[in-house]
Enzyme design. Structure first.
Site, short mmCIF file in Angstrom:
data_model
loop_
_atom_site.label_atom_id
_atom_site.label_comp_id
_atom_site.label_asym_id
_atom_site.label_seq_id
_atom_site.Cartn_x
_atom_site.Cartn_y
_atom_site.Cartn_z
N ASP A 54 22.02 -6.30 -7.04
CA ASP A 54 21.56 -7.82 -7.66
C ASP A 54 20.38 -8.38 -7.12
OD1 ASP A 54 22.24 -8.50 -4.98
OD2 ASP A 54 24.04 -9.80 -5.44
N TYR A 85 13.26 -7.01 0.16
CA TYR A 85 13.66 -5.82 1.06
C TYR A 85 12.41 -5.33 1.66
CZ TYR A 85 18.43 -6.60 0.99
OH TYR A 85 19.82 -7.16 0.91
P1 NAD Z 1 33.67 -6.89 2.76
O1 NAD Z 1 33.88 -6.28 4.04
O2 NAD Z 1 34.36 -8.36 2.89
O3 NAD Z 1 34.84 -6.05 1.55
C1 NAD Z 1 34.71 -4.75 1.32
C2 NAD Z 1 36.13 -4.46 1.29
O4 NAD Z 1 36.03 -3.06 1.15
C3 NAD Z 1 37.06 -4.78 2.29
O5 NAD Z 1 38.10 -5.38 2.06
C4 NAD Z 1 37.53 -3.44 2.92
O6 NAD Z 1 38.79 -3.20 3.57
C5 NAD Z 1 37.37 -2.40 1.75
N1 NAD Z 1 37.20 -0.99 1.82
C6 NAD Z 1 36.54 -0.34 2.95
N2 NAD Z 1 36.46 0.83 2.73
C7 NAD Z 1 37.41 1.10 1.84
C8 NAD Z 1 37.80 2.38 0.90
N3 NAD Z 1 37.50 3.48 1.50
N4 NAD Z 1 38.64 2.01 -0.09
C9 NAD Z 1 38.95 0.82 -0.65
N5 NAD Z 1 38.66 0.00 0.25
C10 NAD Z 1 37.99 -0.32 1.15
O7 NAD Z 1 32.23 -6.81 2.35
P2 NAD Z 1 31.26 -7.53 1.40
O8 NAD Z 1 30.27 -8.38 2.12
O9 NAD Z 1 32.07 -8.50 0.57
O10 NAD Z 1 30.69 -6.41 0.55
C11 NAD Z 1 31.28 -5.55 -0.33
C12 NAD Z 1 30.16 -4.55 -0.52
O11 NAD Z 1 29.34 -4.89 -1.77
C13 NAD Z 1 29.18 -4.06 0.22
O12 NAD Z 1 29.02 -2.81 0.23
C14 NAD Z 1 28.18 -4.74 0.17
O13 NAD Z 1 26.95 -4.23 0.73
C15 NAD Z 1 27.99 -4.73 -1.30
N6 NAD Z 1 27.15 -5.52 -2.07
C16 NAD Z 1 25.99 -4.96 -2.78
C17 NAD Z 1 25.40 -5.90 -3.69
C18 NAD Z 1 24.28 -4.98 -4.38
O14 NAD Z 1 23.23 -5.54 -4.45
N7 NAD Z 1 24.40 -3.64 -4.70
C19 NAD Z 1 25.43 -7.05 -3.43
C20 NAD Z 1 26.36 -7.69 -2.67
C21 NAD Z 1 27.31 -6.90 -2.01
C1 G6P Z 2 21.54 -8.87 -1.59
C2 G6P Z 2 21.57 -7.28 -1.66
C3 G6P Z 2 22.82 -6.70 -1.55
C4 G6P Z 2 23.16 -7.13 0.03
C5 G6P Z 2 23.25 -8.39 -0.08
C6 G6P Z 2 23.42 -8.74 1.48
O1 G6P Z 2 22.56 -9.36 -2.63
O2 G6P Z 2 20.97 -6.85 -3.12
O3 G6P Z 2 22.63 -5.36 -1.42
O4 G6P Z 2 24.43 -6.50 0.35
O5 G6P Z 2 21.99 -9.09 -0.29
O6 G6P Z 2 23.87 -10.22 1.55
P1 G6P Z 2 24.60 -10.56 2.98
O7 G6P Z 2 24.57 -12.16 2.48
O8 G6P Z 2 26.08 -9.74 3.06
O9 G6P Z 2 23.56 -10.52 4.13
MN MN Z 3 21.31 -4.66 -3.34
#
Ligand code: NAD
Ligand code: G6P
Ligand code: MN
Length: 447
Positions: A172, A270
């Site tokens: 995102d 980044y």
């Molecule tokens: P979070 O820790 O609040 O949530 C992650 C959840 O995954 C937890 O509830 C955990 O118990 C669960 N989990 C862990 N291992 C698991 C498994 N093997 N099977 C099932 N569930 C499992 O984290 P968050 O900050 O809400 O972020 C969630 C994910 O989204 C992270 O990987 C974060 O980096 C990603 N993210 C990516 C983008 C992007 O741009 N691609 C943007 C925002 C967040």
């Molecule tokens: C952006 C990136 C994600 C990352 C997030 C981290 O949205 O694209 O990949 O996980 O920032 O945000 P946070 O608020 O968890 O530092």
């Molecule tokens: Mn990202």
């Protein structure tokens, strides 16, 4: 038009982003109708807090949608069209360690960049592959839309280890930056932009930005970004409706310095970690990193509000809001479900799209998305500066996946050494040895 109703499972149901995604899905039901939503997580207690609130929200706002929350893979992955995956293997406790260990050695401590990202990648690969395997076992026709981080490493792992799986990796950050560009330009929606972009995940550049009439918007953006980075006019005046946290404000401002390295393009934020690592280390508090900020703010706010909803039994007055950025997930799911042929930035095998770059690299480029998946668009040749940076970084990502697959200490040491964020091989080894101890419950054994 009568659109077929979809069944989705959110993997990582206990994520801090789950409520925002639910609200976003609810706002988009006319474009993406849903018959069933399931939550899957491997932490029952964490997921229950979000699920209990989600159940109330759904009952009040879309009672026709069936809802189920489970830790049983068979229940979760049976009869689904889409898996929306955002897991964090090791949760915030491990993110904090990923960020703090490198900082002990004056190396940036970051979720997806540098040794922190490598560490997280070594945990995520197995988690994400496990989810793909459940999906293929119980719903072989489903698609997985993955935004679990570190997306670059996860994407390389899926390319190499699950080459035939229906998985698309997406981020995102470009969406968020395009929202800012639109504000800077005084336009309404990022959908008015027509862009060209290339890079790796969290490591890319816009090369062309136009409006729908083909007018070049880069000159106006350059003028602003060269002075203020991606801080919006309202943020600069102090009149923005929503304020970003200080650490993000710094990131958007720092884009000015990143931009200066190649003013022909617009950079992903980044890149600051790779181009100005020492500046980021100097700013960091080794005892209080981004993981601490997130635990104190986003995680606390989201869980407190979900628990409040469950206690009073209604979400009528909730301030949980749709995560506006997250609507790209619906755009992607729609593109596949209804063959919309939308143009989107996705992380896909290069295969010649960046002509002078490794065809086996996972790159972030525009694609046309339809029911057969993404069709990448050729971005042509890239300049020496970007190519040099990307070759070094893609080698890091590929070495991490090889290290995970082969259980190779040597390759992981090489990966960390190759990161631009790490000064030398000795420091790389010291960080690696600390990370191995910290990750003993998550990483494969290395020898
Ligand atoms: P979070 O820790 O609040 O949530 C992650 C959840 O995954 C937890 O509830 C955990 O118990 C669960 N989990 C862990 N291992 C698991 C498994 N093997 N099977 C099932 N569930 C499992 O984290 P968050 O900050 O809400 O972020 C969630 C994910 O989204 C992270 O990987 C974060 O980096 C990603 N993210 C990516 C983008 C992007 O741009 N691609 C943007 C925002 C967040
Ligand atoms: C952006 C990136 C994600 C990352 C997030 C981290 O949205 O694209 O990949 O996980 O920032 O945000 P946070 O608020 O968890 O530092
Ligand atoms: Mn990202």
């Amino acid at each position: 038009m009568n659109l077929k109703k979809q069944s989705i499972v959110i993997a990582g149901g206990g994520s801090t982003f789950t409520p925002g995604i639910i609200m976003m899905l609810l706002e988009n039901l006319d474009r993406f109708p849903i018959r069933q939503i399931k939550f899957y997580d491997n932490d029952a207690e964490r997921q229950k807090q979000i699920a209990d609130a989600a159940e109330i929200i759904l009952k009040e706002r879309a009672p026709e949608i069936e809802f189920l929350s489970t830790t049983d893979p068979e229940e979760a992955f049976t009869d689904v069209d889409f898996v929306m995956a955002h897991i964090r293997v090791g949760k915030y406790a491990m993110r904090e360690i990923d960020e703090k260990i490198p900082l002990k050695y004056d190396v940036i401590g970051q979720e997806t960049c540098g040794p922190g990202g490598v560490s997280y990648g070594m945990r995520s690969i197995g988690g994400v592959l496990g989810i793909i395997d459940y999906m293929e076992k119980y719903s072989p026709d489903a698609w997985m839309l993955n935004y679990s981080n570190p997306a670059a490493i996860v994407a390389e792992a899926t390319r190499k280890l699950r080459p035939n799986s229906k998985i698309i990796n997406i981020c995102d950050m470009p969406v968020g930056i395009e929202h800012r560009m639109v504000e800077i330009l005084g336009m309404k929606s990022r959908k008015e932009l027509s862009i060209r972009y290339y890079g790796l995940n969290h490591f890319g550049w816009w090369t062309d930005i136009r409006d729908q009439d083909g007018n070049d918007l880069l000159p106006k953006l350059r003028e602003h970004v060269s002075k203020h980075g991606y801080l919006t006019p309202k943020e600069l005046e102090g009149t923005a409706n929503e304020t970003v946290e200080k650490s993000w404000e710094h990131t958007f401002g720092k884009a000015k310095e990143v931009f200066a390295l190649d003013p022909l393009t617009m950079p992903n934020t980044y890149l600051k970690y790779y181009l100005f690592p020492q500046d980021e280390v100097a700013l960091a508090d080794p005892n209080h990193t981004r993981a601490n900020e997130v635990m104190e703010h986003r995680e606390k706010l989201v869980f407190d509000e979900c628990n409040r909803i469950s206690q009073i039994g209604t979400a009528k007055n909730t301030d949980l809001a749709a995560d506006e950025h997250a609507s790209y997930i619906v755009d992607l799911a729609r593109a596949i479900a209804y063959n919309t042929k939308e143009r989107m930035l996705l992380i896909v095998p290069n295969n010649g799209a960046i002509v002078n770059f490794d065809p086996t690299a996972m790159v972030e480029i525009p694609c046309i998305v339809g029911s057969q998946g993404p069709e990448p668009l050729v971005q042509g040749e890239i300049p020496r500066f970007q190519k040099g940076l990307m070759e070094q970084q893609v080698a890091v990502e590929k070495l991490v996946v090889e290290a995970w697959d082969e259980g190779s200490y040597q390759k992981l040491w090489q990966a960390i050494t190759l990161s631009r964020t790490v000064p030398n091989a000795r420091v790389a080894k010291e960080i690696l040895d600390d990370l191995i101890v910290a990750n003993k419950d998550f990483w494969p054994t290395l020898s």
